[in-house]
Design a protein around this motif. Structure first.
Motif, PDB file in Angstrom:
ATOM      1  N   GLU A  31       0.737  -1.184   0.017  1.00 32.54           N
ATOM      2  CA  GLU A  31       0.179  -0.093   0.005  1.00 32.54           C
ATOM      3  C   GLU A  31       0.750   1.246   0.010  1.00 32.54           C
ATOM      4  O   GLU A  31       0.583   2.262  -0.730  1.00 32.54           O
ATOM      5  CB  GLU A  31      -0.824   0.098   1.037  1.00 32.54           C
ATOM      6  CG  GLU A  31      -2.121  -0.817   1.067  1.00 32.54           C
ATOM      7  CD  GLU A  31      -2.079  -2.089   1.232  1.00 32.54           C
ATOM      8  OE1 GLU A  31      -0.690  -2.667   1.669  1.00 32.54           O
ATOM      9  OE2 GLU A  31      -2.813  -3.076   1.049  1.00 32.54           O
ATOM     10  N   ARG A  32       1.831   1.125   0.692  1.00 33.74           N
ATOM     11  CA  ARG A  32       2.774   2.424   0.943  1.00 33.74           C
ATOM     12  C   ARG A  32       3.543   2.609  -0.576  1.00 33.74           C
ATOM     13  O   ARG A  32       3.464   3.759  -0.924  1.00 33.74           O
ATOM     14  CB  ARG A  32       3.934   2.222   1.598  1.00 33.74           C
ATOM     15  CG  ARG A  32       5.026   3.258   1.551  1.00 33.74           C
ATOM     16  CD  ARG A  32       6.189   2.942   2.474  1.00 33.74           C
ATOM     17  NE  ARG A  32       5.807   3.525   3.865  1.00 33.74           N
ATOM     18  CZ  ARG A  32       6.371   2.878   5.045  1.00 33.74           C
ATOM     19  NH1 ARG A  32       7.443   1.927   4.827  1.00 33.74           N
ATOM     20  NH2 ARG A  32       6.004   3.411   5.916  1.00 33.74           N
ATOM     21  N   TYR A  46       7.572   9.683   5.985  1.00 38.02           N
ATOM     22  CA  TYR A  46       6.836   8.408   5.429  1.00 38.02           C
ATOM     23  C   TYR A  46       7.613   7.665   4.373  1.00 38.02           C
ATOM     24  O   TYR A  46       7.067   6.769   3.721  1.00 38.02           O
ATOM     25  CB  TYR A  46       5.590   8.833   5.064  1.00 38.02           C
ATOM     26  CG  TYR A  46       4.940   9.574   6.086  1.00 38.02           C
ATOM     27  CD1 TYR A  46       3.877   8.934   7.015  1.00 38.02           C
ATOM     28  CD2 TYR A  46       5.066  11.004   6.545  1.00 38.02           C
ATOM     29  CE1 TYR A  46       3.294   9.308   7.941  1.00 38.02           C
ATOM     30  CE2 TYR A  46       4.465  11.452   7.591  1.00 38.02           C
ATOM     31  CZ  TYR A  46       3.641  10.685   8.584  1.00 38.02           C
ATOM     32  OH  TYR A  46       2.928  11.193   9.453  1.00 38.02           O
ATOM     33  N   MET A  62       3.015   4.282   7.864  1.00 35.95           N
ATOM     34  CA  MET A  62       2.107   4.656   6.576  1.00 35.95           C
ATOM     35  C   MET A  62       2.031   6.057   6.624  1.00 35.95           C
ATOM     36  O   MET A  62       1.438   6.728   7.566  1.00 35.95           O
ATOM     37  CB  MET A  62       0.941   3.668   6.613  1.00 35.95           C
ATOM     38  CG  MET A  62       1.187   2.362   6.821  1.00 35.95           C
ATOM     39  SD  MET A  62       1.892   1.611   5.360  1.00 35.95           S
ATOM     40  CE  MET A  62       0.718   1.126   4.367  1.00 35.95           C
ATOM     41  N   PRO A 100       3.245  -1.026   8.412  1.00 38.37           N
ATOM     42  CA  PRO A 100       2.847  -2.373   7.707  1.00 38.37           C
ATOM     43  C   PRO A 100       2.672  -3.409   8.534  1.00 38.37           C
ATOM     44  O   PRO A 100       3.350  -3.782   9.830  1.00 38.37           O
ATOM     45  CB  PRO A 100       4.096  -2.581   7.191  1.00 38.37           C
ATOM     46  CG  PRO A 100       4.815  -1.055   6.781  1.00 38.37           C
ATOM     47  CD  PRO A 100       4.240  -0.437   8.063  1.00 38.37           C
TER      48      PRO A 100
END
Lengths: 344, 344, 344
Positions: A31-32, A46, A62, A100
Motif C-alpha cells: 500500500e505504501r 513516510y 504509513m 505495515p
C-alpha cells in the motif's frame, strides 16, 4: 431476499446508532509503494525507516492519508451510497500512526440528524473511528452528508445538531509517542525551512501540477476499497464522466505541497474540508497553502502549524478562493484545513 | 542460433510431455496491494489477517485468483504463444492457499491432442499444476487451446481426448487445513447472507460496473508475467486495439460479485469457463451470478456453492446468456463455473 | 523567504561541491511488485527468492534498475530542475544488490564544469553515489547535463572536464558476494542460451512491443520520487504533451530484452547512454540488442557481456541506429551500453 446492498436512506439512521463497517484490511509495504506511485509524496518520515527512527518512531509509518482513506473507504457502503452531497468534515484527529502489518477497521456513530425542508432528504452527521487490530483508535473525525429518503412519507426525526468545534484545539492534538525532531536532518528532508520560518498569513504557491488520468484515480480509489460506482462506471452519469473521489484530490494536493512544506511532516488534525467543485480526468491539479495558525507542542523539537491547503485546476488565479458572492470560484477543487507537525 | 522464443507449434506437443515453465516468482504484500487496487476486491478473508485468523488460517492468504493468474501467466510462452483460440478450462482445483513470501512455479503435462480436419492446426489439452517452494501443488487445472502448425506437412498425431469431468465433484474439493467459519463475523464481512440463504437457480445482479482502461489491464496482465503481445502492442492487431487478457475480466467479475456474494469467500474449484467475446478498453464490465448447486463440506461451519459468474458489457439484457442459436450473446464477455466456500 | 525550490543554476555549482540529496527511501516488496507490473520484467534472479538462493544470494534482490531509478530520482531537484538537456551517462557501476527493507539515499559530487560559448548555460558533470542504511555505496555513475544560468552576467568558472572512461573495464566490475551460476536452472530462467552462445557483433531483435500510456509512465516516475514537472503536467509544454522520463524507456527496453536475453541476469556496469529522441504516450516501444564485448569474471559459472540496448518506436528499420549525418534516426529512443552477468 435481495442480496445486494441498497445502502442506507435518511430514515434508516437513528441518533446513537453505531455502524460497524466492513471490510477490515491489513496494510503492508504494498500500500505504501502504491501511494508513493500514485501521488508525488515525498515527506521523509513516510519514506525512510532510518529517518523515522532518527525522529523517535519505531519505523516509517504509513502516510496519514492512507489511514484516512482506508478508514473512510469502509464507511461508503453504509453512509454515502445514497448521498446527494458530501457536506463537510470536522473534529478530525490522528491518534496513532499505523505501520505495515496493522489491520484497520472502521465504525461510525450517528451524532446528528436534520431532515431538509423539502422532505426528500436530510443531513446525517456521523463520528467515524478507525481502529487497529488491538482495538486502539487510530483516527476519528466527523463527517456530514445529505442523504435521500427511500420513503418520502417516513416521519422526520427529531432534529439533533452536534456542536462541532471549528478548529481542533492544539492542546488536543495527539503527538505520536516518542516523536522528537531535535536531531532533524533538513538536508535529507529536502528543505531548510523550520517552524519558526513560517508566519501566520503567509501563502505558498506549490508550483507543480499533475494532470489526472482515469486509470490513476480508479486504482487509488479501489485501493481504499471505496466502491462508489460514480468513480468507476462511465455509463453511470449522463455525461459519461467518472467523478473523481475527493480524497484523491486531497492526497494529490498534500503531496504537491511538499514543494514549500517538505517539513510539515505529520498530519495530526483535520479541522474542516470542502470539495468545492468536482474534479474529472484531464484536469491538471495544482495547490497553494495559507498558514492559518501556529502552536507549540509538548514534544521535543516539534511545533504545530495550521494550514489551509487549496487545490485548484491549472490556470486558476493565484491564492483566490471565493468570489464576491461568497461561493468557491469555479477553478477551486478543495479547501482543506489541517494541523501538521514541523521541526522547530 | 535464433535467441528469441518462437513458441511451440501443434506438432511440437507429445502426449505425456511435461513442460517446466519459466519464471518462478515470490509474491509479497505488494502483489496483494496491487490486486486490490486493480479490482474492487473486498472479500474479508483476503483483506485482513485478523479475519483470516478468526477463520482458522495462519494469516490472510493471497486472493485465489492471484494464484491462478500467476500459475497461468507462466504457461503462456510455452502453451499459447501460437494459439488461435483459448477453448476452455476444466477440472480446476485450488489445493493450498498461498501467502506472502511463497514462491510459485508452474508445469504442464500434455494430456490430449487432436489435429483439426483442415490440417492447419490442432487442439492441445494440458493439465497445469502450480507448485510452491516446497514442491507442494497449490492449484491444478486443465486448459485446451487451438494451436497453429508450423509445418503443414507434419504428420497428424494419434488423436487422444482426455475424459474430463463436467463438474468437480464437491467431495473432491480441497478445504484449506484449519478453515472454520463457526465464529464468522458477518458485519465485518459486509453482508448477512449465509449458505442457507442461497437457493439453487437463484440469480443475482451485482449492480456495479467498472469501465476498463488500457493502463489498468496492462498493469494487471504484466503483474502475472503474461507477456502475450496482443495485450500490450497497439500495432499488433490491424484494428489497433489491445485485446484484454481474459483473466482480467475474470478477476473484475469476481470482485464485482462481492455485492451480493460477500460471503462466497474462497474459490476452491473451477468447473469450466469460456471467454464468450473479446473485451477492449472503454468497455464497462458488469456481472451477474446464477446459483448452480450447493454442497456440504467436512469443515466446521463451511458450505460450498457452485456459481455461474457471467460478465457482460453494460447495457446487456439481465441474466441473458445465449441466443436461440445456442451462441453467446454479443454483450456477454465471460461464462465461468466455479465452487466457492461460504459460512453456513 | 521563498519556500519553494527553484533548483540550482549553472553558476551555483562548484568543483568538489558535494550535494546530499533528499529524500531517503526504504524499499519493500511493494516497489518490486509495481516494477513487475509496470514493465514486462521477468529475469528469474529478480523474481524468485528460490532462484536467487540457488545462485548464492540471500534472497531475490530488487531489480538493478530500481536501484538506479531510486538513486537518480533523488538527484533531479538538485541537478536537473533547470536542465536544458540530459547529455550523457558514464562510469556506472552497481556495487551491491539491494533487498526489501534497505533504505537508499543519494549524494553527488560536482566533477566537471564548462560554460557554453553562448554564455547562457553550461555543462555540469556530477558523480552520483547511492548509499544504503549502512552507508555502503550500492551504485555510482557519472551524469552530465546542460544547465541554464540564472544570471547571464555571472562569471564563467574555470573549465574542468573529467577524464571519463568510454567503457567500464570488466576487471572493475563488482560481482555480488556469493554469486554462483554453476547450478543455474535454464528451464526456470526461460531460455537455454548461455554466455558461450553469444558472439560479439551478434544482434537480437527482441520482437515484443509495448504501447505506452500516460498513467503508466507517471506511476513509474513518481515511484522513483522523480517530480520533474515536464513528466506530469500537461499544461507545461506548449504542445500539451507530457515528456516521458528517459528511465521509463530504459526499464521498458531492458524488460523487453528478456526475449533473447533471459539469462543476462544482472546489470553490473553502465558504460554510457543517450536518450536519442523524446518518447510520448501512444508510442509503441520495441528493442534490439547488439553484443559489443564479452569478458570472464572471477565468480563461479559467471561471465560478463557488454550489450548495446536500443529502444525504438514500432516501425523503425531493424538494427538501424544513426543516419549518414551521424545523428540518431528519428525512431530511435534510447542507445544504452551496459555490462550484464550471464551463466557460462
Amino acid at each position: 431476499m435481495a442480496k445486494t446492498n441498497a445502502g442506507n436512506f435518511f430514515e434508516d439512521y437513528k441518533i446513537g446508532q453505531v455502524i460497524k463497517h466492513a471490510v477490515p484490511r491489513t496494510v503492508s509495504g504494498g500500500e505504501r509503494a502504491m501511494y508513493h506511485a500514485l501521488y508525488p509524496a515525498r515527506h521523509a518520515l513516510y519514506s525512510s525507516d532510518e529517518f523515522a527512527r532518527a525522529s523517535g518512531l519505531p519505523a516509517s509509518p504509513m502516510d496519514d492519508l492512507i489511514t484516512f482513506h482506508t478508514v473512510f473507504g469502509k464507511t461508503v457502503p453504509d453512509v454515502s451510497l445514497n448521498a446527494v452531497a458530501n457536506l463537510g468534515y470536522g473534529e478530525g484527529k490522528f491518534l496513532k500512526p499505523i505501520y505495515p502489518g496493522d489491520t484497520l477497521r472502521s465504525e461510525s456513530e450517528v451524532i446528528g440528524l436534520k431532515q431538509n425542508s423539502n422532505g426528500k432528504s436530510g443531513v446525517v452527521y456521523v463520528r467515524t473511528r478507525g481502529l487497529n487490530q488491538n482495538d486502539e483508535a487510530v483516527l476519528e473525525y466527523v463527517r456530514w452528508v445529505m442523504v435521500r429518503k427511500r420513503d418520502l412519507d417516513a416521519p422526520a426525526p427529531e432534529t439533533v445538531l452536534p456542536d462541532l468545534a471549528k478548529v481542533v484545539d492544539p492542546a488536543d492534538l495527539v503527538i505520536p509517542e516518542g516523536l522528537d525532531f531535535t536531531n532533524y536532518d533538513f538536508d535529507l528532508a529536502g528543505e531548510s525551512h523550520r517552524w519558526g520560518d513560517y508566519e501566520v498569513g503567509e501563502t505558498i504557491d506549490h508550483v507543480d501540477g499533475v494532470t489526472i488520468e482515469e486509470a490513476e484515480h480508479m486504482i487509488a480509489t479501489r485501493l481504499w476499497q471505496n466502491t462508489a460506482k460514480v468513480h468507476f462506471d462511465a455509463t453511470f452519469r449522463p455525461d459519461g464522466q467518472r467523478l473523481i473521489y475527493g480524497g484523491h484530490v486531497i492526497s494529490m494536493a498534500r503531496a504537491l505541497s511538499f514543494n514549500g512544506l517538505a517539513n510539515a511532516q505529520m498530519i495530526v488534525g483535520l479541522n474542516g474540508g470542502a470539495h468545492a467543485n468536482p474534479c474529472f480526468s484531464g484536469d491538471t491539479v495544482k495547490a497553494w497553502t495559507e498558514v492559518l495558525d501556529k502552536a507549540e507542542t509538548s514534544a521535543p523539537g516539534v511545533g504545530a502549524v495550521r494550514l489551509r491547503l487549496v487545490a485548484t485546476k491549472a490556470g486558476a488565479e493565484p491564492f483566490a478562493l471565493k468570489g464576491e458572492d461568497g461561493k468557491y470560484l469555479p477553478d477551486v477543487l478543495l479547501d482543506l484545513d489541517y494541523w501538521a507537525l514541523m521541526p522547530l
